[in-house]
Design a protein around this motif. Structure first.
Motif, mmCIF file in Angstrom:
data_model
loop_
_atom_site.group_PDB
_atom_site.id
_atom_site.type_symbol
_atom_site.label_atom_id
_atom_site.label_comp_id
_atom_site.label_asym_id
_atom_site.label_seq_id
_atom_site.Cartn_x
_atom_site.Cartn_y
_atom_site.Cartn_z
ATOM 1 N N ILE A 136 3.636 -5.268 7.688
ATOM 2 C CA ILE A 136 4.390 -4.554 6.228
ATOM 3 C C ILE A 136 5.815 -4.412 6.816
ATOM 4 N N GLU A 137 6.504 -4.993 5.961
ATOM 5 C CA GLU A 137 8.100 -4.307 5.978
ATOM 6 C C GLU A 137 8.691 -3.343 5.012
ATOM 7 N N ILE A 138 9.177 -2.491 5.754
ATOM 8 C CA ILE A 138 9.369 -1.683 5.218
ATOM 9 C C ILE A 138 11.527 -1.605 5.225
ATOM 10 N N VAL A 139 11.740 -1.354 4.039
ATOM 11 C CA VAL A 139 13.645 -1.361 3.674
ATOM 12 C C VAL A 139 14.178 -0.267 3.585
ATOM 13 N N PHE A 140 15.090 0.217 4.255
ATOM 14 C CA PHE A 140 15.700 1.770 3.940
ATOM 15 C C PHE A 140 17.139 0.956 3.930
ATOM 16 N N LEU A 141 17.635 1.665 2.288
ATOM 17 C CA LEU A 141 19.235 1.455 2.260
ATOM 18 C C LEU A 141 19.987 3.069 1.899
ATOM 19 N N PRO A 142 20.098 3.479 2.875
ATOM 20 C CA PRO A 142 20.490 4.813 2.486
ATOM 21 C C PRO A 142 21.667 4.765 1.021
ATOM 22 N N GLU A 143 22.004 5.747 0.660
ATOM 23 C CA GLU A 143 23.118 6.357 0.077
ATOM 24 C C GLU A 143 24.050 7.393 0.096
ATOM 25 N N GLN A 144 23.201 8.619 0.919
ATOM 26 C CA GLN A 144 24.023 9.423 1.479
ATOM 27 C C GLN A 144 23.601 9.262 2.703
ATOM 28 N N ASN A 145 24.762 10.776 3.038
ATOM 29 C CA ASN A 145 24.147 11.068 4.884
ATOM 30 C C ASN A 145 23.411 12.061 4.729
ATOM 31 N N LEU A 146 22.443 12.089 4.590
ATOM 32 C CA LEU A 146 21.200 13.129 4.412
ATOM 33 C C LEU A 146 20.053 13.099 5.927
ATOM 34 N N ASP A 147 19.369 13.759 5.930
ATOM 35 C CA ASP A 147 18.291 14.029 7.044
ATOM 36 C C ASP A 147 16.857 13.542 5.606
ATOM 37 N N ASP B 124 14.748 5.132 -4.442
ATOM 38 C CA ASP B 124 15.406 5.140 -4.054
ATOM 39 C C ASP B 124 16.086 4.255 -2.671
ATOM 40 N N LEU B 125 15.163 5.241 -1.919
ATOM 41 C CA LEU B 125 16.236 4.609 -0.724
ATOM 42 C C LEU B 125 14.716 4.100 0.933
ATOM 43 N N PHE B 126 13.926 4.460 -0.134
ATOM 44 C CA PHE B 126 12.550 2.941 0.992
ATOM 45 C C PHE B 126 11.755 1.882 -0.180
ATOM 46 N N GLU B 127 11.690 0.331 0.051
ATOM 47 C CA GLU B 127 11.003 -0.201 -0.279
ATOM 48 C C GLU B 127 10.135 -0.671 0.496
ATOM 49 N N VAL B 128 9.250 -0.743 0.074
ATOM 50 C CA VAL B 128 7.830 -1.644 1.125
ATOM 51 C C VAL B 128 7.032 -2.785 0.233
ATOM 52 N N ASN B 129 7.688 -4.127 1.212
ATOM 53 C CA ASN B 129 7.173 -5.703 0.919
ATOM 54 C C ASN B 129 6.434 -6.076 1.663
ATOM 55 N N TYR B 130 5.280 -6.412 1.691
ATOM 56 C CA TYR B 130 3.439 -6.501 2.318
ATOM 57 C C TYR B 130 3.055 -7.294 1.041
ATOM 58 N N LYS B 131 2.013 -8.440 1.706
ATOM 59 C CA LYS B 131 1.269 -9.527 1.279
ATOM 60 C C LYS B 131 -0.023 -9.246 0.693
ATOM 61 N N PRO B 132 -0.607 -8.327 0.121
ATOM 62 C CA PRO B 132 -1.956 -7.612 0.204
ATOM 63 C C PRO B 132 -2.478 -8.709 0.729
ATOM 64 N N PRO B 133 -3.157 -8.402 2.196
ATOM 65 C CA PRO B 133 -4.625 -9.367 2.603
ATOM 66 C C PRO B 133 -5.311 -9.268 2.372
#
Length: 120
Positions: free
Chosen positions: A109-120, A89-98
């Protein structure tokens, strides 16, 4: 018109066995010889080597790009492994397989981080 050869059961089984054997050797990290040279080390160079998301704001998307470069002497390919369930739920990985990458080619490769809580 080219027709692919029809394999009998014996040849199909042998082909599966050889592929499984080759994959096991690659996963084990056996030395690879290319054009008479033994290649040791990583097949890909990753920039940056470590991706960290620090000082984030809850609810704000952050993106980081990772560039993989094929530094071996031959063709290679890669695949991105799945993310652990607790982090999906926190990460999304986007890439076009070469697909098959020649020596020296890069993939992003693009890594998207969307934090929902302030945790480590």
């Amino acid at each position: 018109i080219f027709k692919a050869p029809v394999l009998d059961k014996y040849m199909e089984r042998k082909l599966r066995e050889v592929r499984a054997e080759r994959e096991a050797l690659l996963r084990k990290g056996v030395e690879k010889k290319i054009l008479g040279k033994t290649y040791k080390g990583s097949k890909f160079l990753c920039q940056p080597e470590i991706v960290e998301f620090k000082d984030f704001i809850v609810g704000k998307k952050r993106r980081k790009r990772v560039v993989l470069t094929n530094v071996s002497f031959t063709f290679n390919s890669f695949r991105v492994e799945g993310i652990e369930m607790k982090y999906q739920d926190l990460f999304e990985v986007n890439y076009k397989p070469p697909g098959r990458m020649s020596a020296g080619l890069t993939a992003t490769i693009e890594i998207v981080f969307l934090p929902e809580q302030n945790l480590d």
